[in-house]
Design a protein around this motif. Structure first.
Motif, short mmCIF file in Angstrom:
data_model
loop_
_atom_site.label_atom_id
_atom_site.label_comp_id
_atom_site.label_asym_id
_atom_site.label_seq_id
_atom_site.Cartn_x
_atom_site.Cartn_y
_atom_site.Cartn_z
N ARG A 236 0.82 -1.21 0.00
CA ARG A 236 0.00 0.00 0.00
C ARG A 236 0.85 1.27 0.00
O ARG A 236 0.34 2.35 -0.27
N THR A 237 2.14 1.14 0.33
CA THR A 237 3.01 2.32 0.27
C THR A 237 4.33 1.95 -0.41
O THR A 237 4.71 0.77 -0.47
N VAL A 238 5.02 2.97 -0.88
CA VAL A 238 6.30 2.76 -1.55
C VAL A 238 7.32 2.19 -0.57
O VAL A 238 8.10 1.28 -0.91
N ALA A 314 1.35 14.65 -11.86
CA ALA A 314 2.46 14.07 -11.09
C ALA A 314 3.78 14.71 -11.51
O ALA A 314 4.64 15.02 -10.67
N ALA A 315 3.94 14.94 -12.80
CA ALA A 315 5.18 15.57 -13.30
C ALA A 315 5.34 16.97 -12.71
O ALA A 315 6.44 17.37 -12.31
N GLU A 316 4.22 17.70 -12.66
CA GLU A 316 4.29 19.06 -12.09
C GLU A 316 4.70 19.02 -10.62
O GLU A 316 5.50 19.85 -10.16
N LYS A 317 4.16 18.07 -9.89
CA LYS A 317 4.51 17.97 -8.46
C LYS A 317 5.98 17.62 -8.28
O LYS A 317 6.66 18.17 -7.41
N LEU A 318 6.45 16.70 -9.11
CA LEU A 318 7.87 16.31 -9.01
C LEU A 318 8.77 17.48 -9.40
O LEU A 318 9.84 17.70 -8.81
N ALA A 319 8.32 18.26 -10.39
CA ALA A 319 9.09 19.45 -10.80
C ALA A 319 9.16 20.46 -9.65
O ALA A 319 10.21 21.06 -9.38
N ALA A 320 8.02 20.60 -8.96
CA ALA A 320 7.99 21.55 -7.83
C ALA A 320 8.92 21.11 -6.71
O ALA A 320 9.35 21.93 -5.89
N MET A 321 9.25 19.81 -6.68
CA MET A 321 10.16 19.29 -5.64
C MET A 321 11.60 19.26 -6.12
O MET A 321 12.47 18.70 -5.45
N GLY A 322 11.85 19.80 -7.32
CA GLY A 322 13.23 19.96 -7.76
C GLY A 322 13.67 19.04 -8.88
O GLY A 322 14.82 19.09 -9.32
N ALA A 323 12.74 18.21 -9.39
CA ALA A 323 13.11 17.36 -10.54
C ALA A 323 13.02 18.18 -11.82
O ALA A 323 12.26 19.16 -11.90
N GLU A 324 13.80 17.77 -12.81
CA GLU A 324 13.71 18.41 -14.11
C GLU A 324 12.88 17.50 -15.02
O GLU A 324 13.20 16.30 -15.15
N ILE A 325 11.82 18.03 -15.60
CA ILE A 325 10.95 17.22 -16.46
C ILE A 325 11.37 17.41 -17.91
O ILE A 325 11.44 18.55 -18.40
N ILE A 326 11.67 16.31 -18.56
CA ILE A 326 12.12 16.35 -19.95
C ILE A 326 10.96 15.88 -20.83
O ILE A 326 10.55 14.71 -20.74
N GLY A 508 9.00 7.66 -6.17
CA GLY A 508 7.67 7.24 -5.72
C GLY A 508 7.34 7.78 -4.35
O GLY A 508 6.23 8.26 -4.08
N ARG A 509 8.32 7.74 -3.47
CA ARG A 509 8.12 8.24 -2.10
C ARG A 509 7.91 9.77 -2.11
O ARG A 509 7.08 10.30 -1.38
N ALA A 510 8.66 10.45 -2.96
CA ALA A 510 8.50 11.91 -3.07
C ALA A 510 7.08 12.24 -3.55
O ALA A 510 6.45 13.18 -3.04
N PHE A 511 6.60 11.46 -4.51
CA PHE A 511 5.23 11.70 -5.01
C PHE A 511 4.20 11.43 -3.91
O PHE A 511 3.23 12.19 -3.75
N GLU A 512 4.43 10.39 -3.13
CA GLU A 512 3.53 10.10 -1.99
C GLU A 512 3.48 11.29 -1.04
O GLU A 512 2.40 11.71 -0.60
N LYS A 513 4.67 11.82 -0.71
CA LYS A 513 4.70 12.94 0.24
C LYS A 513 4.00 14.16 -0.33
O LYS A 513 3.31 14.89 0.39
N ALA A 514 4.18 14.37 -1.63
CA ALA A 514 3.57 15.56 -2.26
C ALA A 514 2.05 15.47 -2.30
O ALA A 514 1.37 16.49 -2.45
N THR A 515 1.53 14.27 -2.19
CA THR A 515 0.06 14.09 -2.32
C THR A 515 -0.60 13.57 -1.05
O THR A 515 -1.79 13.30 -1.06
N GLU A 516 0.16 13.46 0.04
CA GLU A 516 -0.40 12.77 1.21
C GLU A 516 -1.57 13.51 1.86
O GLU A 516 -2.39 12.89 2.51
N THR A 517 -1.67 14.81 1.61
CA THR A 517 -2.80 15.53 2.20
C THR A 517 -3.96 15.71 1.22
O THR A 517 -4.98 16.31 1.57
N GLU A 518 -3.81 15.19 0.02
CA GLU A 518 -4.89 15.36 -0.97
C GLU A 518 -6.09 14.49 -0.59
O GLU A 518 -5.92 13.39 -0.05
#
Lengths: 531, 106
Positions: A236-238, A314-326, A508-518
């Motif tokens: 159920r979790t990463v 998801a890409a936008e959230k990861l970008a907001a956390m410092g990833a570069e989206i190609i 995956g864990r970063a995405f979980e954290k970015a969405t845990e309050t949604e």
């Protein structure tokens, strides 16, 4: 919230603090199974489905409650004695019934193995038990893993989707994903040959990992397509999935294809975030192919907007956390994954299925013959369902001497092209230098029961976005990423280079954290709404 | 496109596959095989240079990432009875099968 709704790592933490016992955790899991699972799958197809049956999950074929109690008591004894109980101590788990477990029925969801009691235990199961996890039973699947809905199981009723029980759970690890999604167990052991962990994980709103080919031993796994099969975690979790892979992965003297490369410590880096990572989006994963229902001709159309939006969000959230989206990463051979799979997997399946002959183990026809060949034919006819028969026949056709060059060898060369697509985008000296690709997991959300089953081509195309990773051998993970308008889970997929599971877990864990309050994270499956 | 797997080809495949099908199953399976071949024909649209090698596995087997072959040593299985007990019919420690037909090779 009950104990069985907690994550595996939360449970082991409580156990080590002596806030709860392994027996209490097990009892919570068994209580949940009693409430939501309904009758287990069986070979009795004469009993009509009742309205109550249609509201249940039916994940299990075999329950192992008594053995589980002994295992849980042993964990409690170790904790009392101050011994190390193992990384997954006291965590209930289910096992896809394609793995051999000593002294339990190991059926592959097929009549031909219905009475087979394995004389040994598969390595990944053995490692879970050594780590203190508690096996509560064997869960249903498509017969010999051949399918994407679980409806081909010889053991009926087949599993249903916990989010909407008129929908399939996906497949072939549908029993695994349904049992985790319904809170019956925090962890399940599945297998992925074309997407059989990731697709049902996406359909059931859970995390599913297809490790790199060779990361997890196949010893004790009843083979489908030996160059593609990968055992892996459903969770159920990463973090739970990472902990489980930590336990089941690594070299195995019983499997020469199990990699001797060291196992990284996945949990030590999982919180490191995505800053500086390069994550790619490919237009080739935003178009889907499907056969015209009337003509069988292959058509192409854009991915459903809800699924594409989930990936882009998801890409936008990861970008907001410092990833570069190609953007616009070319993966031009993605669309050939299914045609190549139709050939390669069938050849390997036909070869693997020739061992079932009514001689050494499994079913033998009750009809009496004085001719061995007749005994073979009648045994195999009675024992195999339609999907194994279809795979044997196609495998024999495309590998026949006169067609081998046209089909089998051509498919193997196309596999090279698919592999090269991935090598090019992960090449650290290349144009894209990706850490991972971000894609949808499936072309649709969970479809209705009986809507696709019977159309073997359409069913196979359910795996079109997952199968390229199996051809290439690379790792992939499916993550829950929200719901469609009808309340069904949407899955997104991360694909990495060989043996980069730790990178996928970090993202995956970063995405979980970015969405845990949604708000969508708080929604319960249909089968749990009364609790 | 005409059916590639004709009735005659199909019956030959069934024989090779050691299956015994009823007519309803046979009709379904032959139809599905021909439908699958339509999808497989997609592969013919791909231009493949002669120098593209086949891949039997996705992950390449390099020496550093592959298990060393073990010694080819005979090891006695600890519980032979557990293996024999799986057989549908045994007698005096032998697996029993119907008569094996004798065929003259052409």
């Amino acid at each position: 919230m009950e104990l069985c709704d907690l994550t595996a790592l939360e449970l082991t933490k409580m156990l080590r603090k002596k806030e709860v016992s392994a027996v209490e955790i097990l009892q919570s899991s068994l209580d949940r199974i009693a409430k939501v699972d309904g009758r287990p799958g069986s070979l009795d197809h004469t009993t009509e489905l009742t309205e109550e049956d249609k509201q249940k999950v039916h994940a299990f074929i075999t329950r192992t409650d008594e053995i589980a109690l002994i295992q849980a008591q042993e964990v409690d004894r170790k904790i009392s004695a101050g011994e190390d109980p193992g990384l997954l101590a006291g965590v209930p788990f289910s096992v896809k019934d394609i793995f051999c477990v000593k002294d339990t029925c190991s059926t592959a969801a097929s009549k031909i193995l219905a009475n087979f009691k394995a004389p040994y235990t598969a390595t990944p199961v053995e490692r879970m038990l050594q780590a203190g996890a508690v096996m509560v039973g064997k869960v249903n699947l498509d017969e010999f893993t051949y399918g994407s809905s679980n409806e081909s199981s010889a053991f009926q009723p087949s599993p249903r989707n916990p989010w909407k029980t008129d929908r399939v759970p996906g497949g072939s690890s549908g029993g695994s994903a349904a049992s985790v999604g319904a809170g019956e167990v925090p962890l399940s052991l599945g297998t992925d040959t074309a997407g059989s962990i990731r697709q049902p994980a996406a359909f059931c709103g859970v995390v599913g990992v297809k490790p790199t080919y060779g990361r997890v031993s196949r010893y004790g796994l009843i083979a489908f397509a030996s160059s593609l099969d990968c055992p892996g975690p459903v969770a159920r979790t990463v973090s739970d999935a990472a902990a489980m892979l930590q336990v089941i992965g690594g070299a195995d003297p019983h499997d020469a294809t199990a990699s001797p490369l060291d196992m990284p410590d996945y949990l030590s880096t999982i919180e490191d975030g995505v800053k500086g990572m390069r994550i790619g989006l490919s237009p080739d994963y935003f178009r889907i192919t499907y056969p015209d229902p009337k003509t069988g001709d292959l058509l192409s159309q854009p991915l459903p907007a809800e699924i594409e939006n989930a990936v882009r969000s998801a890409a936008e959230k990861l970008a907001a956390m410092g990833a570069e989206i190609i953007e616009d990463v070319p993966m031009p051979n993605t669309r050939f994954g299914i045609p190549a799979y139709f050939v390669i997997s069938r050849v390997e399946a036909a070869s693997n299925l020739h061992r079932y002959d009514g001689v050494k183990y499994g079913l033998r026809t009750q009809q009496s013959f004085n001719d061995l060949n007749k005994m073979y034919r009648f045994t195999r006819n009675e024992g195999f369902g339609l999907q194994p028969k279809l795979r044997i026949l196609m495998g024999m056709y495309v590998s026949a001497a006169q067609y081998s060059e046209q089909y089998y060898r051509r498919a193997l060369r196309v596999r090279t092209l698919i592999r090269r697509d991935f090598e090019a985008v992960y090449d650290p000296r290349g144009k894209y230098r990706l850490d991972a690709l971000l894609t949808p997991t499936t072309p649709t959300t969970a479809f209705e029961m009986a809507a696709v089953y019977g159309n073997s081509v359409l069913m196979q195309y359910a795996d079109q976005l997952t199968v390229p990773a199996n051809h290439a051998g690379i790792p992939g993970i499916s993550l829950p990423a929200g719901f469609d308008a009808s309340g069904l889970p949407i899955g997104i997929q991360l694909l990495g280079a060989d043996f980069t599971e730790s990178t996928l877990f970090r993202i995956g864990r970063a995405f979980e954290k970015a969405t845990e309050t949604e708000s969508w994270r708080q929604v319960k499956p249909q089968v749990l709404q009364d609790f | 496109m005409s059916e590639q797997i004709t009735q005659e080809v199909f019956e030959h495949l069934v024989e090779l596959a050691a299956l015994q099908l009823d007519p309803e199953q046979a009709e379904y399976l032959r139809r599905q095989l021909n439908n699958q071949l339509k999808a497989i024909h997609e592969l013919e649209a791909i231009p493949l240079d002669e120098d593209i090698p086949i891949s039997l596995h996705g992950v390449p087997y390099e020496e550093s990432g592959s298990a060393k072959p073990r010694e080819d040593e005979w090891i006695k299985y600890p519980d032979v009875k557990a293996i024999l007990d799986q057989a549908p019919q045994i007698e005096d420690g032998y697996i029993v099968v119907p008569d094996i037909p004798h065929t003259e090779l052409k």
